[in-house]
Design a protein around this motif. Structure first.
Motif, short mmCIF file in Angstrom:
data_model
loop_
_atom_site.label_atom_id
_atom_site.label_comp_id
_atom_site.label_asym_id
_atom_site.label_seq_id
_atom_site.Cartn_x
_atom_site.Cartn_y
_atom_site.Cartn_z
N TYR A 81 -7.34 -2.71 18.56
CA TYR A 81 -7.32 -1.97 19.83
C TYR A 81 -5.94 -1.40 20.12
O TYR A 81 -5.80 -0.28 20.61
CB TYR A 81 -7.75 -2.91 20.97
CG TYR A 81 -7.75 -2.24 22.33
CD1 TYR A 81 -8.85 -1.51 22.76
CD2 TYR A 81 -6.65 -2.34 23.18
CE1 TYR A 81 -8.85 -0.89 24.01
CE2 TYR A 81 -6.64 -1.73 24.42
CZ TYR A 81 -7.74 -1.01 24.83
OH TYR A 81 -7.73 -0.39 26.07
N GLY A 82 -4.91 -2.15 19.78
CA GLY A 82 -3.55 -1.71 20.04
C GLY A 82 -3.17 -0.46 19.28
O GLY A 82 -2.31 0.31 19.71
N ALA A 83 -3.81 -0.23 18.13
CA ALA A 83 -3.52 0.97 17.34
C ALA A 83 -4.23 2.18 17.92
O ALA A 83 -3.61 3.17 18.29
CB ALA A 83 -3.93 0.76 15.88
N GLU A 84 -5.57 2.07 18.02
CA GLU A 84 -6.34 3.28 18.37
C GLU A 84 -6.31 3.63 19.85
O GLU A 84 -6.65 4.76 20.22
CB GLU A 84 -7.80 3.16 17.88
CG GLU A 84 -8.67 2.22 18.69
CD GLU A 84 -8.90 0.89 18.02
OE1 GLU A 84 -9.94 0.26 18.32
OE2 GLU A 84 -8.07 0.48 17.19
N GLU A 85 -5.87 2.70 20.71
CA GLU A 85 -5.88 3.00 22.14
C GLU A 85 -4.49 2.96 22.79
O GLU A 85 -4.29 3.57 23.84
CB GLU A 85 -6.80 2.02 22.88
CG GLU A 85 -8.26 2.10 22.45
CD GLU A 85 -8.91 3.45 22.75
OE1 GLU A 85 -8.40 4.18 23.63
OE2 GLU A 85 -9.92 3.78 22.10
N ILE A 86 -3.54 2.25 22.19
CA ILE A 86 -2.22 2.11 22.82
C ILE A 86 -1.14 2.83 22.01
O ILE A 86 -0.56 3.81 22.47
CB ILE A 86 -1.86 0.62 22.99
CG1 ILE A 86 -2.92 -0.09 23.86
CG2 ILE A 86 -0.47 0.48 23.64
CD1 ILE A 86 -2.77 -1.59 23.95
N GLU A 87 -0.90 2.37 20.79
CA GLU A 87 0.21 2.93 20.01
C GLU A 87 -0.03 4.38 19.59
O GLU A 87 0.93 5.11 19.33
CB GLU A 87 0.49 2.06 18.78
CG GLU A 87 0.87 0.63 19.10
CD GLU A 87 2.06 0.49 20.04
OE1 GLU A 87 2.93 1.37 20.03
OE2 GLU A 87 2.09 -0.49 20.80
N SER A 109 -2.56 1.77 5.40
CA SER A 109 -3.13 1.39 6.69
C SER A 109 -4.32 0.47 6.48
O SER A 109 -5.00 0.52 5.45
CB SER A 109 -3.56 2.62 7.49
OG SER A 109 -4.66 3.27 6.88
N VAL A 110 -4.54 -0.38 7.47
CA VAL A 110 -5.70 -1.25 7.50
C VAL A 110 -6.51 -0.90 8.74
O VAL A 110 -5.94 -0.73 9.83
CB VAL A 110 -5.30 -2.74 7.55
CG1 VAL A 110 -6.54 -3.63 7.51
CG2 VAL A 110 -4.34 -3.09 6.41
N CYS A 111 -7.82 -0.75 8.57
CA CYS A 111 -8.69 -0.54 9.72
C CYS A 111 -8.25 0.71 10.50
O CYS A 111 -8.00 1.76 9.92
CB CYS A 111 -8.66 -1.81 10.57
SG CYS A 111 -9.93 -1.97 11.83
N THR A 112 -8.13 0.58 11.82
CA THR A 112 -7.79 1.75 12.64
C THR A 112 -6.30 2.06 12.64
O THR A 112 -5.85 2.96 13.36
CB THR A 112 -8.28 1.56 14.08
OG1 THR A 112 -7.78 0.32 14.59
CG2 THR A 112 -9.80 1.57 14.14
N GLY A 113 -5.53 1.39 11.80
CA GLY A 113 -4.16 1.84 11.56
C GLY A 113 -4.15 3.26 11.01
O GLY A 113 -3.16 3.99 11.14
N ALA A 114 -5.28 3.68 10.42
CA ALA A 114 -5.41 5.05 9.92
C ALA A 114 -5.22 6.07 11.03
O ALA A 114 -4.75 7.19 10.78
CB ALA A 114 -6.77 5.24 9.26
N PHE A 115 -5.55 5.70 12.27
CA PHE A 115 -5.36 6.63 13.39
C PHE A 115 -3.88 6.95 13.59
O PHE A 115 -3.52 8.07 13.95
CB PHE A 115 -5.95 6.05 14.67
CG PHE A 115 -7.44 6.19 14.77
CD1 PHE A 115 -8.01 7.22 15.51
CD2 PHE A 115 -8.28 5.31 14.11
CE1 PHE A 115 -9.39 7.37 15.60
CE2 PHE A 115 -9.66 5.44 14.18
CZ PHE A 115 -10.22 6.47 14.93
N LEU A 116 -3.02 5.96 13.36
CA LEU A 116 -1.58 6.19 13.54
C LEU A 116 -1.05 7.08 12.42
O LEU A 116 -0.21 7.95 12.66
CB LEU A 116 -0.84 4.85 13.57
CG LEU A 116 -1.26 3.89 14.68
CD1 LEU A 116 -0.38 2.65 14.68
CD2 LEU A 116 -1.22 4.56 16.05
N LEU A 117 -1.55 6.89 11.20
CA LEU A 117 -1.15 7.78 10.11
C LEU A 117 -1.65 9.19 10.36
O LEU A 117 -0.93 10.17 10.11
CB LEU A 117 -1.70 7.26 8.78
CG LEU A 117 -1.25 5.89 8.29
CD1 LEU A 117 -1.70 5.67 6.85
CD2 LEU A 117 0.25 5.72 8.41
#
Length: 198
Positions: A81-87, A109-117
């Motif tokens: 949640y912290g990746a895709e909604e906060i960071e 990236s792992v999981c929704t860490g891809a959103f940050l990339l």
């Protein structure tokens, strides 16, 4: 002793626990027969170096903050949640990730860490994957990448993305295989009693 790699794992509030703990364990446990020193030195880093509250309340103290972190060879960006909604809305984090891309050999990236990339523009023109529950959103919001579903990880050379949560473990073994060979990866998996298909 051969080459050693410094692995950085980015932490943030509401990070998914297994997203970072899985790769941490894989790289930490890896070893090469007849070598005393381990091939990977694993570090944790957060924006400010403060205590992090992961999903479901697990507290973690990062080793470094952005300002004093060493250069990494491999950087792991977990999800949750912290990746895709906060960071994803934290421009300082996105800028830091962009900066690291020119320094590291592998950004993963792992999981929704891809959103940050993706937000950093690092997945433009590349194939990528993420947690199956978030794949449609990633495809909808970032149209310059090609989303691949129902796969553990996608290796695009210097960029690797993996699916949800436990897929980060599979990706980590893949990276070890790429750098040190299948035997080293299989030995680490056996120590963890983890079934891998590599």
């Amino acid at each position: 002793m051969g080459e050693r790699w410094d692995v950085g794992i980015f932490l943030f509030n509401e990070v998914e626990v297994l997203d970072f703990a899985g790769p941490f364990e894989v790289f930490s446990i890896a070893s090469i027969p007849d070598h005393v020193d381990k091939p990977f030195r694993v570090h944790t880093i957060s924006q400010y170096g403060d205590m992090i509250k992961a999903r479901n309340g697990l507290m973690i103290q990062p080793e470094y903050r952005f300002e004093n972190a060493p250069d990494f060879d491999i950087l792991i960006i977990p999800g949750g949640y912290g990746a895709e909604e906060i960071e994803i809305n934290n421009q300082e984090v996105i800028d830091w990730i962009k900066l690291q891309k020119d320094k590291v050999k592998i950004m993963a990236s792992v999981c929704t860490g891809a959103f940050l990339l993706a937000k950093a523009g690092l997945l433009n023109g590349k194939r990528a994957t993420t947690h199956w529950m978030d794949a449609d959103r990633l495809e909808r919001e970032f149209t310059q990448l090609k989303i691949i579903k129902d796969i553990k990880f996608i290796d695009e050379g210097s960029i690797i993305t993996s699916g949800g949560i436990s897929a980060g473990i599979n990706m980590s073994f893949h990276i070890i295989k790429r750098l040190l060979g299948e035997d080293v990866a299989r030995m680490a998996a056996k120590r963890m009693e983890y079934d891998i298909n590599i």
